[in-house]
Design a protein around this motif. Structure first.
Motif, PDB file in Angstrom:
ATOM      1  N   THR A  92      20.944  31.739 -12.354  1.00 27.22           N
ATOM      2  CA  THR A  92      20.729  32.795 -13.277  1.00 27.22           C
ATOM      3  C   THR A  92      21.441  32.945 -14.335  1.00 27.22           C
ATOM      4  O   THR A  92      21.395  32.756 -15.710  1.00 27.22           O
ATOM      5  CB  THR A  92      20.326  34.154 -12.787  1.00 27.22           C
ATOM      6  N   LEU A  93      22.777  32.855 -14.072  1.00 32.11           N
ATOM      7  CA  LEU A  93      24.023  33.001 -14.960  1.00 32.11           C
ATOM      8  C   LEU A  93      24.157  31.671 -15.770  1.00 32.11           C
ATOM      9  O   LEU A  93      24.586  31.672 -17.060  1.00 32.11           O
ATOM     10  CB  LEU A  93      25.324  33.165 -14.241  1.00 32.11           C
ATOM     11  N   SER A  94      23.777  30.510 -15.187  1.00 31.48           N
ATOM     12  CA  SER A  94      23.891  29.094 -15.799  1.00 31.48           C
ATOM     13  C   SER A  94      22.829  29.175 -16.963  1.00 31.48           C
ATOM     14  O   SER A  94      22.922  28.644 -18.117  1.00 31.48           O
ATOM     15  CB  SER A  94      23.635  28.059 -14.917  1.00 31.48           C
ATOM     16  N   MET A  95      21.610  29.775 -16.713  1.00 32.34           N
ATOM     17  CA  MET A  95      20.469  30.062 -17.627  1.00 32.34           C
ATOM     18  C   MET A  95      20.752  30.966 -18.708  1.00 32.34           C
ATOM     19  O   MET A  95      20.822  30.740 -20.068  1.00 32.34           O
ATOM     20  CB  MET A  95      19.252  30.160 -16.868  1.00 32.34           C
ATOM     21  N   VAL A  96      21.352  31.982 -18.426  1.00 35.42           N
ATOM     22  CA  VAL A  96      21.485  33.338 -19.234  1.00 35.42           C
ATOM     23  C   VAL A  96      22.577  33.129 -20.195  1.00 35.42           C
ATOM     24  O   VAL A  96      22.462  33.450 -21.375  1.00 35.42           O
ATOM     25  CB  VAL A  96      21.465  34.456 -18.524  1.00 35.42           C
ATOM     26  N   ARG A  97      23.657  32.696 -19.700  1.00 38.88           N
ATOM     27  CA  ARG A  97      25.053  32.481 -20.305  1.00 38.88           C
ATOM     28  C   ARG A  97      25.405  33.623 -21.037  1.00 38.88           C
ATOM     29  O   ARG A  97      25.925  33.544 -22.291  1.00 38.88           O
ATOM     30  CB  ARG A  97      24.960  30.947 -21.242  1.00 38.88           C
TER      31      ARG A  97
END
Length: 305
Positions: A92-97
């Motif tokens: 999720t963090l890799s996508m949301v950044r």
């Protein structure tokens, strides 16, 4: 103008409500792109999550469910849920950044959050670091989160000093107070005990106590002794409003005993969460009993014994 993307993580009512004023301020800002990462007891995996979330008034906020709800409240069950949350968080963090990730407090699942953020090279802002707890593992978790974070927003000068003693650059530490106190600027005292009774659907008789008892994670063997002493003391009161404990080892045993007590007595009512009226309830009870940090922060602020 490019918006600054800020992600806030919330996994329990214990951080959901202290974060409320921050979420509201960011939601109202035209300079911030706000994202919520929701897990633990607030995850949709929890059948009772709707009683805890209260996100309906912010339909435009993007919410990502990161899982992590423990199906069993044993150390293994909680560890399994946290472990399963880590890859979801990282993805999720890799996508949301986000430009920065905000976490609060000292819950164990936040270690997974901080680990995922570190793996993704996302800076962390930690709220309520540097505090002290007794009878639990919270201190160790809180200090670990401090060392994994980059900005620190603490509630007192004493907390500032303890964070600095961990080797954190003082220029990255800010004394901002406890955000949970913001709600009391809007809380309205009820005109009578009858009004509060109607809101709770519970006929209140003074003296009224607000009771919360969490498992003391460094002394789990004595849970029943402490809880029975509290129940015995509360049985002499007019009314007791109980908020049930969160996801911790043996909290299921506490919940079972409190439910049994509620079913056998007419002077107690238990709630999963008091939600938006917590401030109003606390402002109107005669005293607070248990081991919740709210008894130090919010009750202390209001002068509630």
């Amino acid at each position: 103008m490019d918006l600054r993307k800020i992600a806030i993580v919330t996994t329990s009512r214990g951080d959901r409500w202290p974060l409320d004023s921050i979420i509201r301020a960011f939601y109202a800002s035209n300079e911030i792109d706000l994202v919520l990462l929701v897990g633990g007891a607030l995850s949709i995996e929890n059948p009772k999550s709707r009683e805890l979330r209260f996100f309906e008034e912010w339909p435009e906020i993007v919410i990502h469910d990161i899982g992590g709800f423990a199906q069993t409240l044993s150390p293994f069950g909680i560890a399994k849920a946290i472990g399963e949350m880590l890859p979801t968080l990282t993805e999720t963090l890799s996508m949301v950044r986000p430009d920065i990730l905000i976490i609060l407090g000292d819950r164990t699942e936040m270690l997974a959050v901080a680990t995922a953020a570190s793996l993704c090279s996302i800076p962390i802002a930690h709220i309520h670091g540097g505090e002290k707890s007794e009878g639990s593992t919270d201190d160790a978790t809180r200090h670990a989160l401090t060392l994994l974070s980059h900005l620190h927003f603490c509630s007192s000068k004493g907390s500032f000093q303890r964070i600095a003693q961990l080797g954190v650059n003082p220029e990255r530490i800010y004394v901002t107070g406890a955000p949970s106190l913001d709600r009391f600027r809007e809380s309205k005292s009820t005109e009578s005990i009858e009004n509060l009774s109607k809101q709770l659907n519970f006929s209140l008789v003074r003296p009224v106590a607000l009771m919360t008892y969490h498992p003391p994670t460094l002394d789990l063997e004595n849970i029943h002794i402490e809880l029975e002493a509290i129940i015995q003391a509360c049985s002499k009161l007019g009314s007791v409003i109980v908020t049930l404990p969160g996801i911790d080892p043996k909290s299921d045993q506490i919940r079972a005993r409190l439910t049994e007590w509620e079913q056998s007595s007419n002077n107690i009512k238990a709630f999963e969460s008091l939600g938006t009226i917590y401030g109003e309830v606390l402002s109107n009870v005669d005293f607070m009993i248990g081991n919740s940090s709210s008894g130090i922060v919010e009750a202390g602020f209001l002068g509630i014994p």
